[in-house]
Design a protein around this motif. Sequence first.
Motif, PDB file in Angstrom:
ATOM      1  N   CYS A  35       0.828  -1.203   0.000  1.00  0.00           N
ATOM      2  CA  CYS A  35       0.000   0.000   0.000  1.00  0.00           C
ATOM      3  C   CYS A  35       0.864   1.256   0.000  1.00  0.00           C
ATOM      4  CB  CYS A  35      -0.894  -0.025   1.238  1.00  0.00           C
ATOM      5  SG  CYS A  35      -2.101   1.306   1.314  1.00  0.00           S
ATOM      6  N   ASP A  36       0.358   2.322  -0.624  1.00  0.00           N
ATOM      7  CA  ASP A  36       1.075   3.591  -0.640  1.00  0.00           C
ATOM      8  C   ASP A  36       0.445   4.633   0.282  1.00  0.00           C
ATOM      9  OD1 ASP A  36      -1.212   4.078  -2.147  1.00  0.00           O
ATOM     10  OD2 ASP A  36      -0.187   5.378  -3.571  1.00  0.00           O
ATOM     11  N   GLN A  37      -0.579   4.256   1.015  1.00  0.00           N
ATOM     12  CA  GLN A  37      -1.266   5.191   1.908  1.00  0.00           C
ATOM     13  C   GLN A  37      -1.045   4.782   3.359  1.00  0.00           C
ATOM     14  OE1 GLN A  37      -3.094   8.040   0.781  1.00  0.00           O
ATOM     15  NE2 GLN A  37      -1.853   7.425  -0.971  1.00  0.00           N
ATOM     16  N   ALA A  38      -0.388   5.633   4.117  1.00  0.00           N
ATOM     17  CA  ALA A  38      -0.048   5.330   5.506  1.00  0.00           C
ATOM     18  C   ALA A  38      -1.278   5.147   6.377  1.00  0.00           C
ATOM     19  CB  ALA A  38       0.835   6.437   6.086  1.00  0.00           C
ATOM     20  N   ASN A  39      -2.361   5.836   6.065  1.00  0.00           N
ATOM     21  CA  ASN A  39      -3.559   5.788   6.910  1.00  0.00           C
ATOM     22  C   ASN A  39      -4.464   4.590   6.624  1.00  0.00           C
ATOM     23  OD1 ASN A  39      -4.408   6.678   4.420  1.00  0.00           O
ATOM     24  ND2 ASN A  39      -5.681   8.322   5.203  1.00  0.00           N
ATOM     25  N   GLU A  40      -4.125   3.773   5.651  1.00  0.00           N
ATOM     26  CA  GLU A  40      -4.911   2.581   5.330  1.00  0.00           C
ATOM     27  C   GLU A  40      -4.481   1.398   6.195  1.00  0.00           C
ATOM     28  OE1 GLU A  40      -7.305   1.866   2.883  1.00  0.00           O
ATOM     29  OE2 GLU A  40      -7.432   4.022   2.492  1.00  0.00           O
ATOM     30  N   PHE A  46       4.725  -1.105   3.046  1.00  0.00           N
ATOM     31  CA  PHE A  46       4.339   0.282   2.821  1.00  0.00           C
ATOM     32  C   PHE A  46       5.292   0.916   1.824  1.00  0.00           C
ATOM     33  CE2 PHE A  46       4.915   4.790   4.139  1.00  0.00           C
ATOM     34  CZ  PHE A  46       3.720   5.259   3.628  1.00  0.00           C
ATOM     35  N   VAL A  47       4.745   1.534   0.776  1.00  0.00           N
ATOM     36  CA  VAL A  47       5.547   2.243  -0.217  1.00  0.00           C
ATOM     37  C   VAL A  47       5.445   3.724   0.093  1.00  0.00           C
ATOM     38  CG1 VAL A  47       5.931   2.697  -2.656  1.00  0.00           C
ATOM     39  CG2 VAL A  47       5.055   0.463  -1.934  1.00  0.00           C
ATOM     40  N   ALA A  82       1.972   4.228   9.101  1.00  0.00           N
ATOM     41  CA  ALA A  82       1.896   2.963   8.358  1.00  0.00           C
ATOM     42  C   ALA A  82       2.210   1.784   9.269  1.00  0.00           C
ATOM     43  CB  ALA A  82       2.850   2.985   7.166  1.00  0.00           C
ATOM     44  N   ILE A  83       3.216   1.937  10.117  1.00  0.00           N
ATOM     45  CA  ILE A  83       3.577   0.868  11.047  1.00  0.00           C
ATOM     46  C   ILE A  83       2.440   0.620  12.031  1.00  0.00           C
ATOM     47  CG2 ILE A  83       5.136   0.259  12.940  1.00  0.00           C
ATOM     48  CD1 ILE A  83       7.363   1.713  11.321  1.00  0.00           C
ATOM     49  N   SER A  84       1.822   1.698  12.514  1.00  0.00           N
ATOM     50  CA  SER A  84       0.711   1.517  13.455  1.00  0.00           C
ATOM     51  C   SER A  84      -0.502   0.890  12.782  1.00  0.00           C
ATOM     52  CB  SER A  84       0.333   2.846  14.116  1.00  0.00           C
ATOM     53  OG  SER A  84      -0.247   3.725  13.181  1.00  0.00           O
ATOM     54  N   ASN A  85      -0.569   0.962  11.450  1.00  0.00           N
ATOM     55  CA  ASN A  85      -1.661   0.338  10.703  1.00  0.00           C
ATOM     56  C   ASN A  85      -1.306  -1.042  10.175  1.00  0.00           C
ATOM     57  OD1 ASN A  85      -3.878   2.157  10.868  1.00  0.00           O
ATOM     58  ND2 ASN A  85      -2.734   3.572   9.573  1.00  0.00           N
ATOM     59  N   GLY A  86      -0.140  -1.572  10.590  1.00  0.00           N
ATOM     60  CA  GLY A  86       0.175  -2.962  10.287  1.00  0.00           C
ATOM     61  C   GLY A  86       1.350  -3.211   9.363  1.00  0.00           C
ATOM     62  N   THR A  99      -1.408 -11.490  -2.343  1.00  0.00           N
ATOM     63  CA  THR A  99      -1.128 -10.180  -1.773  1.00  0.00           C
ATOM     64  C   THR A  99      -2.089  -9.166  -2.368  1.00  0.00           C
ATOM     65  OG1 THR A  99       1.199 -10.749  -1.479  1.00  0.00           O
ATOM     66  CG2 THR A  99       0.654  -8.408  -1.514  1.00  0.00           C
ATOM     67  N   ASN A 100      -2.636  -8.304  -1.508  1.00  0.00           N
ATOM     68  CA  ASN A 100      -3.565  -7.262  -1.931  1.00  0.00           C
ATOM     69  C   ASN A 100      -2.780  -5.986  -2.207  1.00  0.00           C
ATOM     70  OD1 ASN A 100      -5.832  -5.690  -2.355  1.00  0.00           O
ATOM     71  ND2 ASN A 100      -6.241  -5.428  -0.171  1.00  0.00           N
ATOM     72  N   PHE A 101      -2.837  -5.496  -3.433  1.00  0.00           N
ATOM     73  CA  PHE A 101      -2.155  -4.257  -3.818  1.00  0.00           C
ATOM     74  C   PHE A 101      -3.155  -3.112  -3.795  1.00  0.00           C
ATOM     75  CE2 PHE A 101       0.601  -7.511  -5.350  1.00  0.00           C
ATOM     76  CZ  PHE A 101       1.875  -6.982  -5.288  1.00  0.00           C
ATOM     77  N   LYS A 102      -2.860  -2.070  -2.985  1.00  0.00           N
ATOM     78  CA  LYS A 102      -3.742  -0.902  -2.886  1.00  0.00           C
ATOM     79  C   LYS A 102      -2.919   0.350  -3.158  1.00  0.00           C
ATOM     80  CE  LYS A 102      -5.130  -1.912   1.351  1.00  0.00           C
ATOM     81  NZ  LYS A 102      -5.831  -1.800   2.631  1.00  0.00           N
ATOM     82  N   PHE A 103      -3.131   0.935  -4.336  1.00  0.00           N
ATOM     83  CA  PHE A 103      -2.447   2.176  -4.681  1.00  0.00           C
ATOM     84  C   PHE A 103      -3.502   3.229  -4.976  1.00  0.00           C
ATOM     85  CE2 PHE A 103       0.581  -1.129  -6.041  1.00  0.00           C
ATOM     86  CZ  PHE A 103       1.584  -0.835  -5.139  1.00  0.00           C
TER      87      PHE A 103
END
Length: 146
Positions: free
Chosen positions: A27-32, A39-40, A52-56, A110-114
């Motif tokens: 994912c490229d969004q820290a809040n997701e 995390f990218v 991003a770390i707090s979101n997993g 793997t789920n890719f979310k951009f």
Amino acid sequence: MYLALKDLGSLFNSRGIQDDHSFASVCDQANEAQPKGLFVSINGTDGELSEAISNGAIAAIWNINYDLPRYIPNQFPVFFTNDPATAIVTILKRYIEKLNGETDKIMEITNFKFSNKKLLNKNNETYDIAVMLNEITSKNKPERRE
């Protein structure tokens, strides 16, 4: 089949542990929410990586032109790149190679979310990214019987 930490080891310079971790998301969004995520980082800000770390997120792709936050433990896997857009394309290509030939339609992938459209628009290979994402998701759709 998930994207694994070792899949990225030959693609990028890195620091941190190189265990047998697998990524459930990229994912490229820290809040997701990104459980077991890669995390990218696009902006390279302190708060972004912390969120991003707090979101997993369990690893990160980081722009080498930005300073890595001091709070990141030495064990936390970080892969360095000059261009996050190029890194995304490289990761997708590697993952498609990894999936090539797999026939199990119900395997976990793997789920890719951009959601960062600027990143995708910046890249000349935007169409290729969309096609690659479609190819990955279609591998996991069950066949319909009529």
